[in-house]
Design a protein around this motif. Structure first.
Motif, mmCIF file in Angstrom:
data_model
loop_
_atom_site.group_PDB
_atom_site.id
_atom_site.type_symbol
_atom_site.label_atom_id
_atom_site.label_comp_id
_atom_site.label_asym_id
_atom_site.label_seq_id
_atom_site.Cartn_x
_atom_site.Cartn_y
_atom_site.Cartn_z
ATOM 1 N N LEU A 1 6.018 -9.649 -2.489
ATOM 2 C CA LEU A 1 5.019 -9.344 -1.466
ATOM 3 C C LEU A 1 5.196 -7.923 -0.935
ATOM 4 N N LEU A 2 6.453 -7.489 -0.805
ATOM 5 C CA LEU A 2 6.699 -6.130 -0.308
ATOM 6 C C LEU A 2 6.129 -5.102 -1.284
ATOM 7 N N PHE A 3 6.421 -5.314 -2.583
ATOM 8 C CA PHE A 3 5.956 -4.355 -3.585
ATOM 9 C C PHE A 3 4.430 -4.363 -3.675
ATOM 10 N N VAL A 4 3.846 -5.553 -3.817
ATOM 11 C CA VAL A 4 2.395 -5.643 -3.992
ATOM 12 C C VAL A 4 1.677 -5.151 -2.731
ATOM 13 N N GLY A 5 2.170 -5.587 -1.551
ATOM 14 C CA GLY A 5 1.547 -5.173 -0.293
ATOM 15 C C GLY A 5 1.571 -3.667 -0.146
ATOM 16 N N THR A 6 2.738 -3.055 -0.418
ATOM 17 C CA THR A 6 2.859 -1.604 -0.292
ATOM 18 C C THR A 6 1.937 -0.895 -1.280
ATOM 19 N N PHE A 7 2.041 -1.299 -2.537
ATOM 20 C CA PHE A 7 1.299 -0.622 -3.596
ATOM 21 C C PHE A 7 -0.209 -0.687 -3.337
ATOM 22 N N VAL A 8 -0.727 -1.891 -3.082
ATOM 23 C CA VAL A 8 -2.178 -2.056 -2.959
ATOM 24 C C VAL A 8 -2.687 -1.442 -1.652
ATOM 25 N N THR A 9 -1.917 -1.579 -0.571
ATOM 26 C CA THR A 9 -2.373 -1.013 0.697
ATOM 27 C C THR A 9 -2.351 0.516 0.643
ATOM 28 N N VAL A 10 -1.295 1.085 0.048
ATOM 29 C CA VAL A 10 -1.251 2.548 -0.075
ATOM 30 C C VAL A 10 -2.416 3.039 -0.930
ATOM 31 N N PHE A 11 -2.679 2.319 -2.012
ATOM 32 C CA PHE A 11 -3.803 2.699 -2.862
ATOM 33 C C PHE A 11 -5.129 2.588 -2.095
ATOM 34 N N GLY A 12 -5.332 1.452 -1.433
ATOM 35 C CA GLY A 12 -6.603 1.208 -0.756
ATOM 36 C C GLY A 12 -6.822 2.122 0.437
ATOM 37 N N VAL A 13 -5.799 2.238 1.293
ATOM 38 C CA VAL A 13 -5.960 3.039 2.511
ATOM 39 C C VAL A 13 -5.763 4.520 2.208
ATOM 40 N N GLY A 14 -4.756 4.840 1.401
ATOM 41 C CA GLY A 14 -4.425 6.238 1.157
ATOM 42 C C GLY A 14 -5.394 6.942 0.216
ATOM 43 N N PHE A 15 -5.956 6.215 -0.772
ATOM 44 C CA PHE A 15 -6.783 6.888 -1.768
ATOM 45 C C PHE A 15 -8.252 6.483 -1.721
ATOM 46 N N VAL A 16 -8.552 5.241 -1.298
ATOM 47 C CA VAL A 16 -9.953 4.824 -1.299
ATOM 48 C C VAL A 16 -10.589 5.074 0.074
ATOM 49 N N ILE A 17 -9.977 4.518 1.119
ATOM 50 C CA ILE A 17 -10.613 4.609 2.445
ATOM 51 C C ILE A 17 -10.263 5.926 3.141
ATOM 52 N N THR A 18 -9.061 6.415 2.965
ATOM 53 C CA THR A 18 -8.551 7.659 3.555
ATOM 54 C C THR A 18 -8.939 7.896 5.013
ATOM 55 N N PRO A 19 -8.415 7.074 5.940
ATOM 56 C CA PRO A 19 -8.671 7.315 7.360
ATOM 57 C C PRO A 19 -7.811 8.479 7.851
ATOM 58 N N GLU A 20 -8.094 8.914 9.069
ATOM 59 C CA GLU A 20 -7.341 10.009 9.689
ATOM 60 C C GLU A 20 -6.720 9.483 10.971
ATOM 61 N N PRO A 21 -5.425 9.461 11.210
ATOM 62 C CA PRO A 21 -4.366 9.813 10.249
ATOM 63 C C PRO A 21 -4.163 8.691 9.238
ATOM 64 N N TRP A 22 -3.402 8.931 8.192
ATOM 65 C CA TRP A 22 -3.246 7.944 7.118
ATOM 66 C C TRP A 22 -2.608 6.654 7.605
ATOM 67 N N TYR A 23 -1.762 6.777 8.669
ATOM 68 C CA TYR A 23 -1.058 5.580 9.140
ATOM 69 C C TYR A 23 -1.840 4.837 10.210
ATOM 70 N N ALA A 24 -3.132 5.149 10.390
ATOM 71 C CA ALA A 24 -3.938 4.487 11.410
ATOM 72 C C ALA A 24 -3.772 2.974 11.311
ATOM 73 N N PRO A 25 -3.114 2.344 12.295
ATOM 74 C CA PRO A 25 -2.828 0.910 12.198
ATOM 75 C C PRO A 25 -4.105 0.075 12.118
ATOM 76 N N ARG A 26 -5.197 0.617 12.673
ATOM 77 C CA ARG A 26 -6.470 -0.107 12.690
ATOM 78 C C ARG A 26 -6.953 -0.397 11.265
ATOM 79 N N TYR A 27 -6.557 0.449 10.296
ATOM 80 C CA TYR A 27 -6.923 0.205 8.893
ATOM 81 C C TYR A 27 -5.799 -0.495 8.134
ATOM 82 N N ILE A 28 -4.596 0.069 8.308
ATOM 83 C CA ILE A 28 -3.484 -0.422 7.483
ATOM 84 C C ILE A 28 -3.195 -1.904 7.725
ATOM 85 N N LEU A 29 -3.082 -2.279 9.003
ATOM 86 C CA LEU A 29 -2.606 -3.644 9.264
ATOM 87 C C LEU A 29 -3.601 -4.728 8.851
#
Lengths: 206, 269
Positions: free
Chosen positions: B102-130
Motif C-alpha cells: 500500500l505504501l508503494f502503490v499509494g506513493t507511486f500513483v498519488t505522486v503520478f496523479g497529483v504531481g504530473f496530472v493535476i499539478t496543484p500549487e503547491p505540490w503538497y496541497a493536502p486538499r488534493y493529496i489526501l
C-alpha cells in the motif's frame, strides 16, 4: 547414488542409509510410522534436518526445483491440475519416450485426452507413474505405486520399476505388499510407530 | 453558487432514519440494536474527528503534516487488510506485505496523479493529496485483501495439485500459477466492474461532492475519469505486488508449500 546422513523425519530417530545406482530400498511399517514423511523429506517437500546427497550433491547445494528433478516423489494419490491428463504432463515431453512408457504399462495414448473424471483410479495411478519417469530422475521415490492396481497392471508396473533399476536409477519403495518387496528390494528399512528402540531404523538385507 | 451549510439540527433530522434500522432489529429480534448504536456512533465520531483533523492539516499546508497524515492512512489501510483476511498466512508477514504494497502503490500513483496530472500549487496541497490518496488506498486495500484471500484459500484447497507440480520440479511461481491467476482475476474484478457501470447507476462520491459544492458537472466528470484511471492503475499494481508477495509467503525458501497456520489460531496484529 543416494546417501542419507542423520535425516530427521518427524519424531523418528535420525535415519542414515546409502543406495548404490540400481538398488531398491523398501520402506516398511504400519500406517502413521512416517513412511510418506520420509519420502517427502528426501524430495525436500517437507523441512528436515540432516544431509541427503545424490551423485555427490547435497540437497541445499541445488535450487529446490533442480533437486526435485533429481529426486522424484510419486504420491499414492496422483495430482492433476487440468481437465485431461495431457495438460498435467510436461509440454515438451519427448513423444517417442512417452508412447513407449504408456505402452509398457498397457495404457492407450488416447487416455491422455480423456477427461480425468472418467479415468479409473488405476489408470490415473499408472499415468502419474509415466509422468514421473519422463525426465529420468536418478532417484525415484514410490509411495505405494501399485495400491490401486489389479494384478496384471501391478505386474507391468513392477516390470517397469525393474527396468528403471536395471538402467541405474535408485528406487525407494513404500509398500505394504510383502511379496512385492521380496521381488524388488535389495534392502529394507523398517519404521515403527513406537518410540525408537535400538536397532529400529537400521537397514538390513532381506 | 455556495453550498447549503448544515446545522446540527439537520444532522439529528437525518439520524431519525436510523430508527428504521432499530425497528427492524426489534421487530425481527435480530439483536442488532447494540451494533447499530455502536456503528452509527463510530461513524459520527470518526467523521467529526477527521473533519477537525483535516481542517488543522489544511490550515498548516505543510509537507510534514501532509506526509504524516498520509502515512497514518497507509497504516490504517494495511491494518484493515489484515483484519479482513481469514488468510492462512502468519499475521506479521501479512502486515509487512500489505503495508509495503500500500505504501508503494499509494506513493507511486498519488505522486503520478497529483504531481504530473493535476499539478496543484503547491505540490503538497493536502486538499488534493489526501483525498486522492484516500481513494487510491481504499480501492487498493480491497484489491490486496481479495488477492491474498483468494491466493491463500486456493493454495490451501489445491495443496495436492501444487505439491504434485513441485514434486515434478516446478518452481513455486509455476506450481502456484492456478491460484495466482484466480487471485489476480478476483483482485481486478471490482475495479473493472465499477468502471463499466460508473455514471449509469450511481454517481461516484467525489463527482457528487464536486457537483454539490457547485462545480461544473463536465469538469467534475473529467476529474472523475482521471481518478478512475488512477484507481485502475493502483489496483492493478497492488494486485500484482500482493500476488507475487503472497506466493512468497505461502511457500518457503526451498519452494515448499508452508503448513498453514489455522485461521482461528492466527494471532491478531
Amino acid at each position: 547414488m543416494l546417501r542419507v546422513e542423520r535425516l530427521q523425519v518427524g519424531h523418528l530417530k535420525p535415519l542414515s542409509f546409502e543406495l548404490s545406482d540400481g538398488e531398491c530400498l523398501a520402506v516398511e511399517g504400519p500406517s502413521g510410522a512416517g513412511k510418506t514423511l520420509l519420502l517427502r523429506a528426501l524430495a525436500d517437500l517437507d523441512p528436515a534436518a540432516g544431509r541427503v546427497v545424490v551423485d555427490g550433491q547435497e540437497r541445499n547445494e541445488l535450487p529446490a526445483h533442480e533437486w526435485r528433478r533429481r529426486v522424484r516423489y510419486c504420491s499414492p494419490e496422483p495430482a492433476w491440475w487440468s481437465d485431461t491428463p495431457r495438460g498435467s504432463f510436461p509440454v515438451n515431453a519427448p513423444t517417442a519416450k512417452l508412447e513407449r512408457l504408456l505402452q509398457s504399462l498397457d495404457l492407450d495414448p488416447r487416455l491422455l485426452d480423456r477427461p480425468i473424471a472418467v479415468l479409473s483410479t488405476g489408470e490415473r495411478q499408472r499415468l502419474a507413474f509415466v509422468r514421473a519417469l519422463l525426465d529420468e530422475p536418478p532417484v525415484i521415490l514410490l509411495d505405494e505405486p501399485t495400491g490401486a492396481l489389479d494384478p496384471q497392471s501391478k505386474a507391468l508396473v513392477e516390470e517397469l520399476i525393474r527396468f528403471q533399476l536395471l538402467s541405474g536409477h535408485c528406487v525407494v519403495l513404500v509398500s505394504h505388499d510383502e511379496a512385492q518387496i521380496g521381488r524388488l528390494a535389495d534392502a529394507r528399512l523398517v519404521l515403527s510407530k513406537e518410540k525408537p528402540t535400538p536397532g529400529a531404523g537400521a537397514v538390513s538385507a532381506p | 453558487m455556495t453550498i447549503v451549510p448544515l446545522s446540527y439540527w439537520d444532522l439529528l433530522l437525518a439520524a431519525t432514519l436510523l430508527f428504521a434500522n432499530a425497528a427492524i432489529s426489534w421487530r425481527f429480534r435480530l439483536g442488532l440494536e447494540r451494533s447499530i448504536a455502536i456503528s452509527a456512533s463510530r461513524m459520527v465520531v470518526q467523521l467529526a474527528l477527521i473533519g477537525v483533523v483535516l481542517k488543522f492539516i489544511f490550515a498548516q499546508s505543510s509537507p510534514f503534516w501532509t506526509l504524516t497524515f498520509a502515512l497514518m492512512m497507509v497504516v490504517a489501510a494495511a491494518t484493515e487488510v489484515v483484519a479482513r483476511l481469514h488468510a492462512r498466512i502468519a499475521a506479521w508477514p501479512l502486515m509487512g506485505l500489505s503495508s509495503s504494497t500500500l505504501l508503494f502503490v499509494g506513493t507511486f500513483v498519488t505522486v503520478f496523479g497529483v504531481g504530473f496530472v493535476i499539478t496543484p500549487e503547491p505540490w503538497y496541497a493536502p486538499r488534493y493529496i489526501l483525498p486522492i490518496l484516500g481513494m487510491v488506498l481504499g480501492n487498493t486495500m480491497t484489491a490486496v485483501a481479495l488477492v491474498l484471500e483468494t491466493l491463500s484459500e486456493n493454495a490451501n484447497r489445491e495443496r495436492n495439485a501444487i505439491e504434485g507440480r513441485l514434486a515434478l520440479g516446478a518452481p513455486r511461481f509455476e506450481a502456484l500459477s492456478g491460484p495466482l491467476r484466480s487471485a489476480l482475476r478476483t483482485g481486478l474484478m471490482p475495479m473493472l466492474n465499477s468502471m463499466a457501470t460508473t455514471g449509469i447507476v450511481a454517481l461516484p462520491g467525489m463527482m457528487t461532492g464536486q457537483i454539490i459544492a457547485g462545480a461544473d458537472p463536465v469538469g467534475a466528470a473529467m476529474y472523475q475519469v482521471v481518478i478512475m484511471f488512477l484507481i485502475a492503475g493502483a489496483t492493478a499494481l497492488g494486485s500484482l505486488i500482493a500476488a507475487a508477495g503472497g506466493v512468497m509467503l505461502v511457500t518457503d525458501d526451498r519452494h515448499r508449500l508452508r503448513a498453514s497456520p489455522s485461521a482461528s489460531h492466527r494471532k491478531s496484529v
